[in-house]
Design a protein around this motif. Structure first.
Motif, mmCIF file in Angstrom:
data_model
loop_
_atom_site.group_PDB
_atom_site.id
_atom_site.type_symbol
_atom_site.label_atom_id
_atom_site.label_comp_id
_atom_site.label_asym_id
_atom_site.label_seq_id
_atom_site.Cartn_x
_atom_site.Cartn_y
_atom_site.Cartn_z
ATOM 1 N N PRO A 56 -2.007 9.327 15.061
ATOM 2 C CA PRO A 56 -3.173 9.604 15.902
ATOM 3 C C PRO A 56 -2.780 9.840 17.356
ATOM 4 O O PRO A 56 -1.782 9.341 17.833
ATOM 5 C CB PRO A 56 -4.032 8.345 15.776
ATOM 6 N N ASP A 57 -3.583 10.614 18.033
ATOM 7 C CA ASP A 57 -3.417 10.864 19.454
ATOM 8 C C ASP A 57 -3.504 9.535 20.203
ATOM 9 O O ASP A 57 -4.367 8.711 19.928
ATOM 10 C CB ASP A 57 -4.535 11.810 19.903
ATOM 11 N N THR A 68 -4.415 8.863 23.259
ATOM 12 C CA THR A 68 -5.672 8.730 23.999
ATOM 13 C C THR A 68 -6.803 8.294 23.076
ATOM 14 O O THR A 68 -7.616 7.440 23.426
ATOM 15 C CB THR A 68 -6.037 10.061 24.689
ATOM 16 N N THR A 69 -6.852 8.867 21.882
ATOM 17 C CA THR A 69 -7.877 8.491 20.905
ATOM 18 C C THR A 69 -7.708 7.040 20.491
ATOM 19 O O THR A 69 -8.690 6.301 20.373
ATOM 20 C CB THR A 69 -7.802 9.411 19.663
ATOM 21 N N SER A 70 -6.469 6.602 20.288
ATOM 22 C CA SER A 70 -6.210 5.213 19.903
ATOM 23 C C SER A 70 -6.632 4.237 20.992
ATOM 24 O O SER A 70 -7.232 3.203 20.711
ATOM 25 C CB SER A 70 -4.721 5.019 19.591
ATOM 26 N N ARG A 75 -8.874 4.797 23.264
ATOM 27 C CA ARG A 75 -10.329 4.845 23.308
ATOM 28 C C ARG A 75 -10.941 3.993 22.190
ATOM 29 O O ARG A 75 -11.902 3.260 22.421
ATOM 30 C CB ARG A 75 -10.809 6.291 23.204
ATOM 31 N N ARG A 76 -10.393 4.075 20.983
ATOM 32 C CA ARG A 76 -10.907 3.258 19.873
ATOM 33 C C ARG A 76 -10.752 1.775 20.167
ATOM 34 O O ARG A 76 -11.639 0.984 19.878
ATOM 35 C CB ARG A 76 -10.185 3.604 18.570
ATOM 36 N N TYR A 82 -13.395 0.791 22.633
ATOM 37 C CA TYR A 82 -14.688 0.628 21.955
ATOM 38 C C TYR A 82 -14.739 -0.695 21.209
ATOM 39 O O TYR A 82 -15.765 -1.377 21.205
ATOM 40 C CB TYR A 82 -14.953 1.779 20.989
ATOM 41 N N ALA A 115 -0.489 2.816 19.143
ATOM 42 C CA ALA A 115 -1.113 3.857 18.329
ATOM 43 C C ALA A 115 -0.823 3.636 16.854
ATOM 44 O O ALA A 115 -1.678 3.834 16.008
ATOM 45 C CB ALA A 115 -0.599 5.236 18.772
#
Length: 176
Positions: free
Chosen positions: A2-3, A5-7, A9-10, A13, A173
């Motif tokens: 996974p990217d 940045t996405t990790s 962000r998750r 959250y 990540a």
């Protein structure tokens, strides 16, 4: 993979979801306890080992520092600010949970200090979970204790709390 940045962000959250849940449960229980139990006798949960007893605490754990309530308000505010700053670069899911518990608990007790009598950032925290020969606490205190305990374990294991570049971001990540 996974990217990164996405990790991150998750995990942010997740931190916010854990914090919101801890805060909501703490606030809900305090409202219910004040409405239903304040001024009444204790309610036995597990004999005399665990009882519900409403107590207003202007200080910290074990009633220490009752005359310095404003200091605890400032400390809680600082904790909230630091955790929010860390939320943007979390390196692992366990750290998101630990910091979420810490944030939710700090916000729960900070809400009491800001809005409960006598006000002016010196309100007394509502405590109600009395463990025999230990302390009277609330769910925010338990969230803070669990979050700090998890943070200690993660620190001893060498798990990085933050980092969005290099090896720690890649490790975070992979963990997510």
């Amino acid at each position: 993979m996974p990217d990164v940045t996405t990790s991150v962000r998750r995990r942010a959250y997740l931190l916010w979801a854990v914090a919101a849940l801890a805060y909501a449960v703490d606030l809900g229980t305090k409202l219910a306890v004040v409405a239903k139990l304040e001024g009444r006798t204790t309610v036995s949960v597990l004999g005399d080992w665990l009882v519900l007893r409403v107590q207003r605490n202007p200080g910290a754990a074990f009633g220490m520092g009752a005359a310095t309530t404003i200091v605890f308000t400032l400390v809680a505010t600082a904790v909230v600010v630091v955790v929010i700053r860390y939320s943007r670069r979390l390196a692992s899911t366990p750290w998101a949970v630990a910091l979420g518990l810490l944030l939710g608990g700090a916000l729960g007790n900070l809400t009491d200090r800001v809005f409960r009598t006598p006000g002016d950032f010196q309100g007394a925290v509502v405590d109600f979970i009395a463990v025999r020969d230990f302390s009277v606490m609330n769910l925010a205190d338990w969230a803070i204790t669990c979050g700090c305990g998890l943070a200690v374990v993660l620190s001893f294991r060498g798990a990085p709390a933050t980092g969005t570049t290099g090896a720690s971001a890649e490790a975070g990540a992979r963990e997510a």
